[in-house]
Scaffold this motif. Structure first.
Motif, short mmCIF file in Angstrom:
data_model
loop_
_atom_site.label_atom_id
_atom_site.label_comp_id
_atom_site.label_asym_id
_atom_site.label_seq_id
_atom_site.Cartn_x
_atom_site.Cartn_y
_atom_site.Cartn_z
N GLU A 41 0.83 -1.21 0.00
CA GLU A 41 0.00 0.00 0.00
C GLU A 41 0.86 1.26 0.00
O GLU A 41 0.54 2.24 -0.66
CB GLU A 41 -0.94 0.01 1.21
N GLU A 42 1.95 1.25 0.74
CA GLU A 42 2.86 2.40 0.76
C GLU A 42 3.49 2.62 -0.62
O GLU A 42 3.61 3.76 -1.08
CB GLU A 42 3.94 2.21 1.82
N LEU A 43 3.88 1.53 -1.26
CA LEU A 43 4.46 1.65 -2.60
C LEU A 43 3.42 2.15 -3.60
O LEU A 43 3.73 2.95 -4.48
CB LEU A 43 5.02 0.30 -3.07
N ARG A 44 2.19 1.71 -3.45
CA ARG A 44 1.12 2.19 -4.34
C ARG A 44 0.87 3.68 -4.14
O ARG A 44 0.53 4.38 -5.08
CB ARG A 44 -0.16 1.39 -4.10
N TYR A 45 1.04 4.16 -2.92
CA TYR A 45 0.85 5.57 -2.64
C TYR A 45 2.01 6.41 -3.17
O TYR A 45 1.82 7.49 -3.71
CB TYR A 45 0.69 5.78 -1.13
N ILE A 46 3.21 5.91 -3.01
CA ILE A 46 4.42 6.67 -3.36
C ILE A 46 4.60 6.76 -4.88
O ILE A 46 4.89 7.82 -5.41
CB ILE A 46 5.67 6.06 -2.71
N PHE A 47 4.44 5.64 -5.58
CA PHE A 47 4.73 5.59 -7.02
C PHE A 47 3.48 5.83 -7.85
O PHE A 47 2.40 5.34 -7.53
CB PHE A 47 5.32 4.24 -7.41
N ASP A 48 3.66 6.56 -8.95
CA ASP A 48 2.57 6.72 -9.91
C ASP A 48 2.61 5.54 -10.89
O ASP A 48 3.46 4.66 -10.80
CB ASP A 48 2.63 8.07 -10.62
N ARG A 49 1.70 5.53 -11.85
CA ARG A 49 1.59 4.41 -12.79
C ARG A 49 2.88 4.19 -13.58
O ARG A 49 3.33 3.06 -13.73
CB ARG A 49 0.42 4.68 -13.74
N ARG A 50 3.47 5.26 -14.06
CA ARG A 50 4.69 5.14 -14.86
C ARG A 50 5.85 4.58 -14.01
O ARG A 50 6.63 3.75 -14.49
CB ARG A 50 5.06 6.52 -15.41
N GLN A 51 5.94 5.01 -12.77
CA GLN A 51 7.00 4.53 -11.90
C GLN A 51 6.79 3.05 -11.56
O GLN A 51 7.76 2.30 -11.44
CB GLN A 51 7.05 5.36 -10.62
N LYS A 52 5.55 2.64 -11.40
CA LYS A 52 5.27 1.22 -11.11
C LYS A 52 5.68 0.35 -12.29
O LYS A 52 6.23 -0.74 -12.09
CB LYS A 52 3.78 1.04 -10.80
N ILE A 53 5.40 0.82 -13.50
CA ILE A 53 5.80 0.06 -14.70
C ILE A 53 7.33 -0.01 -14.77
O ILE A 53 7.90 -1.07 -15.05
CB ILE A 53 5.20 0.69 -15.96
N SER A 54 8.00 1.11 -14.48
CA SER A 54 9.47 1.11 -14.48
C SER A 54 10.02 0.17 -13.41
O SER A 54 11.02 -0.52 -13.64
CB SER A 54 10.00 2.52 -14.22
N LEU A 55 9.36 0.13 -12.26
CA LEU A 55 9.78 -0.76 -11.19
C LEU A 55 9.64 -2.22 -11.62
O LEU A 55 10.54 -3.03 -11.38
CB LEU A 55 8.97 -0.49 -9.92
N LEU A 56 8.53 -2.54 -12.27
CA LEU A 56 8.33 -3.90 -12.75
C LEU A 56 9.39 -4.28 -13.79
O LEU A 56 9.97 -5.37 -13.74
CB LEU A 56 6.93 -4.06 -13.35
N LEU A 57 9.67 -3.37 -14.73
CA LEU A 57 10.71 -3.62 -15.73
C LEU A 57 12.08 -3.78 -15.07
O LEU A 57 12.88 -4.61 -15.49
CB LEU A 57 10.74 -2.50 -16.76
N LEU A 58 12.33 -2.98 -14.04
CA LEU A 58 13.60 -3.08 -13.32
C LEU A 58 13.72 -4.44 -12.63
O LEU A 58 14.79 -5.06 -12.65
CB LEU A 58 13.72 -1.94 -12.31
#
Length: 132
Positions: free
Chosen positions: A10-27
């Motif tokens: 939940e904290e990660l969902r709050y901190i990161f926007d959609r683009r950052q989440k996609i980048s995190l998944l790719l990373l």
């Protein structure tokens, strides 16, 4: 344990926007591939050392025999040269990939650190005067 995991997600969902989440998944995928390449690099050393120390290992180890016969080598020296070149190619590819991956990782980390610092400062500056 599960409650802590849900809280962290939940904290990660709050901190990161959609683009950052996609980048995190790719990373994360890139790190997984990098881990596989590291494992492949370490694993590829052993067959080379076996053949150099004991050329008869080519016929004793099934995977070496399949490679030796499948590629049509005539002597164990040719096979050793092939294994040495293959090992060098594996390490070059692995290291180039890891350089690119680490560059992506550092860019992701520092750009998100900067964005989070700006968001925190903006939130702090928007507080009423009595807050300060």
């Amino acid at each position: 344990m599960e409650n802590q995991m849900n809280k962290m997600i939940e904290e990660l969902r709050y901190i990161f926007d959609r683009r950052q989440k996609i980048s995190l998944l790719l990373l994360l995928i890139a790190i997984g591939i990098g881990t596989f390449l590291e494992l492949m690099g370490v694993t590829a050393i052993m067959p080379f050392i076996e053949v150099v120390m004991n050329p008869e290992a080519i016929q004793k180890k099934w995977y070496l025999a399949v490679l030796y016969n499948g590629l049509g080598f005539q002597t164990s020296v040719e096979f050793m040269i092939f294994l040495a070149l293959s090992l060098a190619v594996i390490y070059v590819i692995k290291n180039v990939y890891l350089c690119i991956m680490y560059s992506f990782q550092y860019h992701f980390t520092f750009s998100n650190q900067r964005k989070l610092a700006y968001r925190m400062l903006d939130c702090y500056m928007r507080q009423p005067y009595v807050f300060h």
